[in-house]
Write a protein that holds these residues in place. Structure first.
Motif, PDB file in Angstrom:
ATOM      1  N   ALA A  72       0.890  -1.068   0.084  1.00 50.20           N
ATOM      2  CA  ALA A  72      -0.068   0.070  -0.235  1.00 50.20           C
ATOM      3  C   ALA A  72       0.788   1.382   0.151  1.00 50.20           C
ATOM      4  O   ALA A  72       1.956   1.283   0.752  1.00 50.20           O
ATOM      5  CB  ALA A  72      -0.795   0.220   1.181  1.00 50.20           C
ATOM      6  N   LEU A  73       0.483   2.210  -0.841  1.00 51.85           N
ATOM      7  CA  LEU A  73       1.038   3.398  -0.719  1.00 51.85           C
ATOM      8  C   LEU A  73      -0.030   4.283   0.036  1.00 51.85           C
ATOM      9  O   LEU A  73      -1.242   4.583  -0.284  1.00 51.85           O
ATOM     10  CB  LEU A  73       1.059   4.207  -2.055  1.00 51.85           C
ATOM     11  CG  LEU A  73       2.278   3.833  -3.091  1.00 51.85           C
ATOM     12  CD1 LEU A  73       1.929   2.450  -3.561  1.00 51.85           C
ATOM     13  CD2 LEU A  73       2.564   4.931  -4.055  1.00 51.85           C
ATOM     14  N   ILE A  74       0.462   4.819   1.532  1.00 51.31           N
ATOM     15  CA  ILE A  74      -0.709   5.527   2.221  1.00 51.31           C
ATOM     16  C   ILE A  74       0.112   7.093   1.954  1.00 51.31           C
ATOM     17  O   ILE A  74       1.277   7.228   2.408  1.00 51.31           O
ATOM     18  CB  ILE A  74      -0.411   5.147   3.549  1.00 51.31           C
ATOM     19  CG1 ILE A  74      -1.156   3.926   3.385  1.00 51.31           C
ATOM     20  CG2 ILE A  74      -1.431   6.147   4.284  1.00 51.31           C
ATOM     21  CD1 ILE A  74      -1.727   3.069   4.909  1.00 51.31           C
ATOM     22  N   VAL A  75      -0.809   7.991   1.462  1.00 51.12           N
ATOM     23  CA  VAL A  75      -0.251   9.352   0.943  1.00 51.12           C
ATOM     24  C   VAL A  75      -0.845  10.424   1.736  1.00 51.12           C
ATOM     25  O   VAL A  75      -2.055  10.462   1.985  1.00 51.12           O
ATOM     26  CB  VAL A  75      -0.570   9.445  -0.538  1.00 51.12           C
ATOM     27  CG1 VAL A  75       0.015  10.786  -1.298  1.00 51.12           C
ATOM     28  CG2 VAL A  75      -0.211   8.020  -1.569  1.00 51.12           C
ATOM     29  N   TYR A  76      -0.007  11.445   2.152  1.00 49.29           N
ATOM     30  CA  TYR A  76      -0.402  12.697   2.550  1.00 49.29           C
ATOM     31  C   TYR A  76       0.188  13.940   1.735  1.00 49.29           C
ATOM     32  O   TYR A  76       1.197  13.621   0.928  1.00 49.29           O
ATOM     33  CB  TYR A  76      -0.089  12.736   3.967  1.00 49.29           C
ATOM     34  CG  TYR A  76       1.579  12.715   4.342  1.00 49.29           C
ATOM     35  CD1 TYR A  76       2.150  11.592   4.497  1.00 49.29           C
ATOM     36  CD2 TYR A  76       2.028  14.042   4.556  1.00 49.29           C
ATOM     37  CE1 TYR A  76       3.420  11.542   4.931  1.00 49.29           C
ATOM     38  CE2 TYR A  76       3.501  14.128   4.469  1.00 49.29           C
ATOM     39  CZ  TYR A  76       4.340  12.775   4.750  1.00 49.29           C
ATOM     40  OH  TYR A  76       5.545  12.741   5.245  1.00 49.29           O
ATOM     41  N   ASP A  77      -0.169  15.104   2.047  1.00 49.34           N
ATOM     42  CA  ASP A  77       0.251  16.208   1.209  1.00 49.34           C
ATOM     43  C   ASP A  77       1.052  16.862   2.167  1.00 49.34           C
ATOM     44  O   ASP A  77       0.853  17.271   3.691  1.00 49.34           O
ATOM     45  CB  ASP A  77      -0.837  17.022   0.950  1.00 49.34           C
ATOM     46  CG  ASP A  77      -0.636  18.556   0.444  1.00 49.34           C
ATOM     47  OD1 ASP A  77       0.442  18.687   0.717  1.00 49.34           O
ATOM     48  OD2 ASP A  77      -1.621  19.120   0.168  1.00 49.34           O
ATOM     49  N   ILE A  78       2.468  16.940   1.920  1.00 46.64           N
ATOM     50  CA  ILE A  78       3.281  17.821   2.905  1.00 46.64           C
ATOM     51  C   ILE A  78       2.842  19.134   3.576  1.00 46.64           C
ATOM     52  O   ILE A  78       3.324  19.577   4.367  1.00 46.64           O
ATOM     53  CB  ILE A  78       4.806  17.801   2.356  1.00 46.64           C
ATOM     54  CG1 ILE A  78       4.870  18.469   1.114  1.00 46.64           C
ATOM     55  CG2 ILE A  78       5.432  16.309   2.223  1.00 46.64           C
ATOM     56  CD1 ILE A  78       5.683  19.678   1.183  1.00 46.64           C
TER      57      ILE A  78
END
Ligand code: GTP
Length: 169
Positions: A82-88
């Protein structure tokens, strides 16, 4: 000798953090400033070479909008990675990413390999400190990357790094 390996990867994370943009950059080397929100989920196959092996990645790009949250288990079921993505530039999206890690661990495949991905590295308005994110990832046993789907920075590294880390059973 070549053998065809197949891995299911899923992207999870808050809306508008750039999940679809990461997939489009990786699979098609494309980027749009006006990327529309995903409805439900979208799916794409992409083959990569890893060492001697041709690896078929089945990439499931989920919708981050809250109204689609209840559908997510359908899409992360059976995922090896899984790629668990957030916005920096968004602390809120980082908190959401941690919630996704918990959900995947407890309700999905507990053995799924997870890459935590801080996207939009091209922005100047950084709110999520790299050390904080890196420390959290290390403690939680996650791979960690920062990327920009806009410039392409780090994008290959995440997908290939995650694919490489998966057990080849
Ligand atoms: P949902 O489908 O709602 O879950 O959103 P998403 O996480 O798939 O985000 P999407 O890829 O649709 O991108 C949302 C917005 O952020 C779009 O306007 C993109 O152009 C922009 N965006 C995506 N990646 C980057 C990036 O690396 N840098 C910058 N500056 N903007 C980005």
């Amino acid at each position: 000798t070549q053998s065809l390996l197949q891995f299911k990867l899923v992207l999870l994370g808050d809306s508008a953090v750039g999940k679809t943009s990461l997939v489009l950059r990786f699979c098609k080397d494309q980027y749009s400033e006006q990327q529309e929100p995903t409805i439900g989920c979208s799916f794409i196959n992409h083959n990569v070479e890893i060492g001697e092996n041709e690896v078929k990645l089945q990439i499931w790009d989920t919708a981050g909008q809250e109204r689609f949250h209840s559908l997510a288990p359908m899409y992360y079921r059976g995922a090896k990675g899984a790629l668990i993505v957030y916005d920096i530039s968004s602390l809120e999206s980082f908190e959401k990413a941690k919630d996704w890690v918990k959900e995947l661990r407890y309700q999905g495949n507990p053995k799924a390999k997870i890459a935590l991905v801080g996207n939009k590295l091209d922005l100047n308005s950084k709110k999520v400190d790299i050390e904080v994110a890196q420390n959290y990832a290390t403690k939680a046993g996650l791979l960690f990357y920062e990327t920009s789907a806009k410039t392409g920075m780090g994008v290959q590294e995440v997908f290939l790094g995650l694919a490489q880390s998966l057990p080849k059973e």
